[in-house]
Design an enzyme around this catalytic site. Structure first.
Site, PDB file in Angstrom:
ATOM      1  N   HIS A 177      16.643  41.659  58.998  1.00 58.40           N
ATOM      2  CA  HIS A 177      18.326  41.016  58.786  1.00 58.40           C
ATOM      3  C   HIS A 177      18.909  41.910  58.099  1.00 58.40           C
ATOM      4  O   HIS A 177      20.163  41.705  57.452  1.00 58.40           O
ATOM      5  CB  HIS A 177      18.028  39.915  58.138  1.00 58.40           C
ATOM      6  CG  HIS A 177      17.232  38.584  58.740  1.00 58.40           C
ATOM      7  ND1 HIS A 177      16.643  37.567  58.171  1.00 58.40           N
ATOM      8  CD2 HIS A 177      17.284  38.728  60.080  1.00 58.40           C
ATOM      9  CE1 HIS A 177      16.190  36.822  59.101  1.00 58.40           C
ATOM     10  NE2 HIS A 177      16.601  37.286  60.228  1.00 58.40           N
TER      11      HIS A 177
ATOM     12  N   GLY B 220       6.458  33.635  50.971  1.00 61.96           N
ATOM     13  CA  GLY B 220       7.646  33.264  50.353  1.00 61.96           C
ATOM     14  C   GLY B 220       8.649  33.337  51.386  1.00 61.96           C
ATOM     15  O   GLY B 220       9.882  33.640  51.137  1.00 61.96           O
TER      16      GLY B 220
HETATM   17  C1  LIG Z   1      19.453  27.836  59.983  1.00 63.28           C
HETATM   18  C2  LIG Z   1      18.744  27.901  61.156  1.00 63.28           C
HETATM   19  C3  LIG Z   1      18.456  26.817  62.001  1.00 63.28           C
HETATM   20  N1  LIG Z   1      19.495  28.588  62.109  1.00 63.28           N
HETATM   21  C4  LIG Z   1      18.730  29.807  62.805  1.00 63.28           C
HETATM   22  O1  LIG Z   1      17.738  30.063  62.888  1.00 63.28           O
HETATM   23  C5  LIG Z   1      19.730  30.674  63.659  1.00 63.28           C
HETATM   24  C6  LIG Z   1      19.975  29.980  64.934  1.00 63.28           C
HETATM   25  C7  LIG Z   1      19.009  29.709  65.832  1.00 63.28           C
HETATM   26  C8  LIG Z   1      18.209  30.945  66.694  1.00 63.28           C
HETATM   27  N2  LIG Z   1      17.224  30.541  67.210  1.00 63.28           N
HETATM   28  C9  LIG Z   1      16.947  29.133  67.011  1.00 63.28           C
HETATM   29  C10 LIG Z   1      16.112  27.983  67.346  1.00 63.28           C
HETATM   30  C11 LIG Z   1      16.060  27.248  66.854  1.00 63.28           C
HETATM   31  C12 LIG Z   1      17.332  26.805  66.057  1.00 63.28           C
HETATM   32  C13 LIG Z   1      18.120  27.361  65.544  1.00 63.28           C
HETATM   33  C14 LIG Z   1      17.934  28.748  66.016  1.00 63.28           C
HETATM   34  N3  LIG Z   1      19.090  31.943  63.786  1.00 63.28           N
HETATM   35  C15 LIG Z   1      20.079  33.081  64.067  1.00 63.28           C
HETATM   36  O2  LIG Z   1      21.299  33.101  63.967  1.00 63.28           O
HETATM   37  C16 LIG Z   1      19.446  34.419  64.111  1.00 63.28           C
HETATM   38  C17 LIG Z   1      19.652  35.323  63.061  1.00 63.28           C
HETATM   39  C18 LIG Z   1      19.307  34.742  61.612  1.00 63.28           C
HETATM   40  C19 LIG Z   1      19.418  35.891  60.419  1.00 63.28           C
HETATM   41  C20 LIG Z   1      20.519  35.353  59.529  1.00 63.28           C
HETATM   42  N4  LIG Z   1      20.605  36.280  58.283  1.00 63.28           N
HETATM   43  C21 LIG Z   1      19.912  35.876  57.422  1.00 63.28           C
HETATM   44  N5  LIG Z   1      19.787  36.763  56.243  1.00 63.28           N
HETATM   45  C22 LIG Z   1      20.721  37.961  56.100  1.00 63.28           C
HETATM   46  C23 LIG Z   1      21.869  37.539  55.005  1.00 63.28           C
HETATM   47  C24 LIG Z   1      21.575  37.569  53.738  1.00 63.28           C
HETATM   48  O3  LIG Z   1      20.639  37.735  53.336  1.00 63.28           O
HETATM   49  O4  LIG Z   1      22.469  37.092  53.084  1.00 63.28           O
HETATM   50  S1  LIG Z   1      18.577  34.807  57.357  1.00 63.28           S
HETATM   51  C25 LIG Z   1      18.370  34.475  55.654  1.00 63.28           C
HETATM   52  O5  LIG Z   1      18.096  33.075  55.512  1.00 63.28           O
HETATM   53  C26 LIG Z   1      16.446  32.999  55.634  1.00 63.28           C
HETATM   54  C27 LIG Z   1      16.116  32.509  54.442  1.00 63.28           C
HETATM   55  O6  LIG Z   1      14.837  31.967  54.388  1.00 63.28           O
HETATM   56  P1  LIG Z   1      13.782  32.408  53.148  1.00 63.28           P
HETATM   57  O7  LIG Z   1      13.729  33.848  53.082  1.00 63.28           O
HETATM   58  O8  LIG Z   1      12.611  31.908  54.055  1.00 63.28           O
HETATM   59  O9  LIG Z   1      14.279  31.996  52.030  1.00 63.28           O
HETATM   60  P2  LIG Z   1      14.272  30.339  51.634  1.00 63.28           P
HETATM   61  O10 LIG Z   1      15.117  30.304  50.154  1.00 63.28           O
HETATM   62  O11 LIG Z   1      14.961  29.251  52.727  1.00 63.28           O
HETATM   63  O12 LIG Z   1      12.754  29.912  51.539  1.00 63.28           O
HETATM   64  C28 LIG Z   1      12.189  30.643  50.181  1.00 63.28           C
HETATM   65  C29 LIG Z   1      10.846  30.042  50.258  1.00 63.28           C
HETATM   66  O13 LIG Z   1       9.918  30.746  49.314  1.00 63.28           O
HETATM   67  C30 LIG Z   1       9.227  29.929  48.528  1.00 63.28           C
HETATM   68  N6  LIG Z   1       9.125  30.431  47.279  1.00 63.28           N
HETATM   69  C31 LIG Z   1       9.879  30.475  46.218  1.00 63.28           C
HETATM   70  N7  LIG Z   1       9.475  31.141  45.083  1.00 63.28           N
HETATM   71  C32 LIG Z   1       8.360  31.657  45.375  1.00 63.28           C
HETATM   72  C33 LIG Z   1       7.485  32.353  44.516  1.00 63.28           C
HETATM   73  N8  LIG Z   1       7.812  32.841  43.220  1.00 63.28           N
HETATM   74  N9  LIG Z   1       6.441  32.724  45.339  1.00 63.28           N
HETATM   75  C34 LIG Z   1       5.940  32.285  46.795  1.00 63.28           C
HETATM   76  N10 LIG Z   1       6.864  31.585  47.373  1.00 63.28           N
HETATM   77  C35 LIG Z   1       7.988  31.218  46.838  1.00 63.28           C
HETATM   78  C36 LIG Z   1       9.804  28.737  48.780  1.00 63.28           C
HETATM   79  O14 LIG Z   1       8.879  27.678  48.734  1.00 63.28           O
HETATM   80  C37 LIG Z   1      10.261  28.479  50.105  1.00 63.28           C
HETATM   81  O15 LIG Z   1       9.496  28.259  51.228  1.00 63.28           O
HETATM   82  C38 LIG Z   1      15.935  34.315  55.667  1.00 63.28           C
HETATM   83  O16 LIG Z   1      15.653  34.702  57.100  1.00 63.28           O
HETATM   84  C39 LIG Z   1      17.089  35.239  55.155  1.00 63.28           C
HETATM   85  O17 LIG Z   1      17.139  36.811  55.677  1.00 63.28           O
HETATM   86  N11 LIG Z   1      20.242  35.142  65.229  1.00 63.28           N
HETATM   87  C40 LIG Z   1      19.973  34.722  66.359  1.00 63.28           C
HETATM   88  O18 LIG Z   1      19.250  33.666  66.716  1.00 63.28           O
HETATM   89  O19 LIG Z   1      20.827  35.523  67.224  1.00 63.28           O
HETATM   90  C41 LIG Z   1      20.637  34.954  68.734  1.00 63.28           C
HETATM   91  C42 LIG Z   1      20.726  35.924  69.468  1.00 63.28           C
HETATM   92  C43 LIG Z   1      19.643  35.978  70.305  1.00 63.28           C
HETATM   93  C44 LIG Z   1      19.217  37.004  71.021  1.00 63.28           C
HETATM   94  C45 LIG Z   1      20.578  37.790  71.361  1.00 63.28           C
HETATM   95  C46 LIG Z   1      21.509  37.624  70.547  1.00 63.28           C
HETATM   96  C47 LIG Z   1      21.586  36.752  69.455  1.00 63.28           C
END
Ligand SMILES: CC(C)NC(=O)[C@H](Cc1c[nH]c2ccccc12)NC(=O)[C@H](CCCC/N=C(/NCCC(=O)O)S[C@H]1O[C@H](COP(=O)(O)OP(=O)(O)OC[C@H]2O[C@@H](n3cnc4c(N)ncnc43)[C@H](O)[C@@H]2O)[C@@H](O)[C@H]1O)NC(=O)OCc1ccccc1
Length: 228
Positions: free
Chosen positions: A109, A175
């Site tokens: 990303h 994570g």
């Molecule tokens: C919201 C979601 C439904 N939307 C998507 O998935 C979309 C759309 C989509 C595509 N395919 C699909 C299929 C189904 C539904 C939707 C889609 N995806 C996209 O747009 C992707 C691109 C997505 C990337 C966006 N950019 C990021 N990041 C950079 C920015 C930035 O960082 O600011 S995503 C960003 O959010 C995501 C966040 O998730 P996590 O890292 O998991 O963090 P989160 O807070 O959610 O969870 C933390 C976890 O850690 C745990 N935790 C907390 N503390 C601890 C601890 N101490 N120890 C252990 N674990 C811990 C918690 O319990 C928790 O579970 C990461 O990926 C992160 O990088 N691109 C794309 O599909 O392009 C198309 C395409 C395809 C072909 C050709 C051309 C185009």
């Protein structure tokens, strides 16, 4: 179970949480009441480039106030010692993996310490603030933007990632909430090609049911335990 030679590790914001970096969906999510989706899309960049650039300037600056934690360090040790194939695929845009010494690493990303020219596509290391309209040293266009994969944009190195998943004997997810695709679909792909699957997370994730084993707890405890 067949011998484990090839490993793919996927990491998310939870890996850096104990270093003091906010996660996305934890309490008080990342950005002053802005949903990440509102500052992390091409539309947001077009509409309000100053807001988006300030968002990433602040996160880039914050990197100087945090350090890699024992989970980053354990993965770097694994990277140095593992004789088989290993690929660490991070969704994180922070630089804590590489500061811990990880080498076999890719940022799917993007990265905060990098800038991307929206005109010619050149990616270049970047330190400090990146005001909108900053000039590209490769093509001269005033088109530098944060080198971050926004929602709706294609993640980096998908070919390398898919090839590694197809060859993996073990897929480990650390994570991550499993809420964002295509990363959230990697466990299914790895399992499809016969890999063993393990999740290390603080709490169950949206994809926990796809894993053969899920261990719940903080990364700084679970990751060193798994690596040792
Ligand atoms: C919201 C979601 C439904 N939307 C998507 O998935 C979309 C759309 C989509 C595509 N395919 C699909 C299929 C189904 C539904 C939707 C889609 N995806 C996209 O747009 C992707 C691109 C997505 C990337 C966006 N950019 C990021 N990041 C950079 C920015 C930035 O960082 O600011 S995503 C960003 O959010 C995501 C966040 O998730 P996590 O890292 O998991 O963090 P989160 O807070 O959610 O969870 C933390 C976890 O850690 C745990 N935790 C907390 N503390 C601890 C601890 N101490 N120890 C252990 N674990 C811990 C918690 O319990 C928790 O579970 C990461 O990926 C992160 O990088 N691109 C794309 O599909 O392009 C198309 C395409 C395809 C072909 C050709 C051309 C185009």
């Amino acid at each position: 179970m067949h011998a484990i030679r090839n490993i793919v590790v996927l990491t998310g914001a939870g890996l850096s949480a104990e270093s003091g970096l906010a996660t996305f969906r934890g309490p008080g999510g990342l950005w002053e009441g802005h949903r990440v989706e509102d500052v992390c899309t091409p539309e947001a960049l077009a509409q309000d480039p100053a807001l988006v650039h300030r968002f990433y300037d602040a996160r880039r600056e914050a990197l100087d106030t945090v350090e890699p934690n024992p989970a980053h360090q354990a993965l770097a040790r694994l990277d140095a010692a593992w004789a088989g194939e290993l690929l660490i695929v991070t969704q994180n845009v922070d630089d804590l993996h590489e500061r811990a010494g990880a080498q076999r690493l890719l940022h799917m990303h993007g990265a905060l310490r990098s800038a991307l020219c929206a005109a010619c596509g050149t990616r270049m290391p970047h330190e400090g603030a990146l005001p909108p309209g900053s000039g590209c040293s490769a093509c001269g266009a005033a088109a530098l933007r944060p080198d971050i994969v926004f929602f709706g944009e294609m993640p980096y190195d998908m070919d390398r990632i898919e090839a590694a998943l197809a060859d993996a004997d073990l897929f480990v997810s650390i994570g991550t909430s499993g809420a964002v695709y295509p990363a959230a679909g990697f466990v299914q792909m790895a399992a499809h090609f016969g890999a063993a699957t393990l999740e290390l997370n603080l709490e169950p994730s949206a994809g926990s049911h796809w894993f053969e084993e899920s261990r719940l707890g903080p990364a700084t405890r679970l990751v060193p335990e798994w690596v040792e």
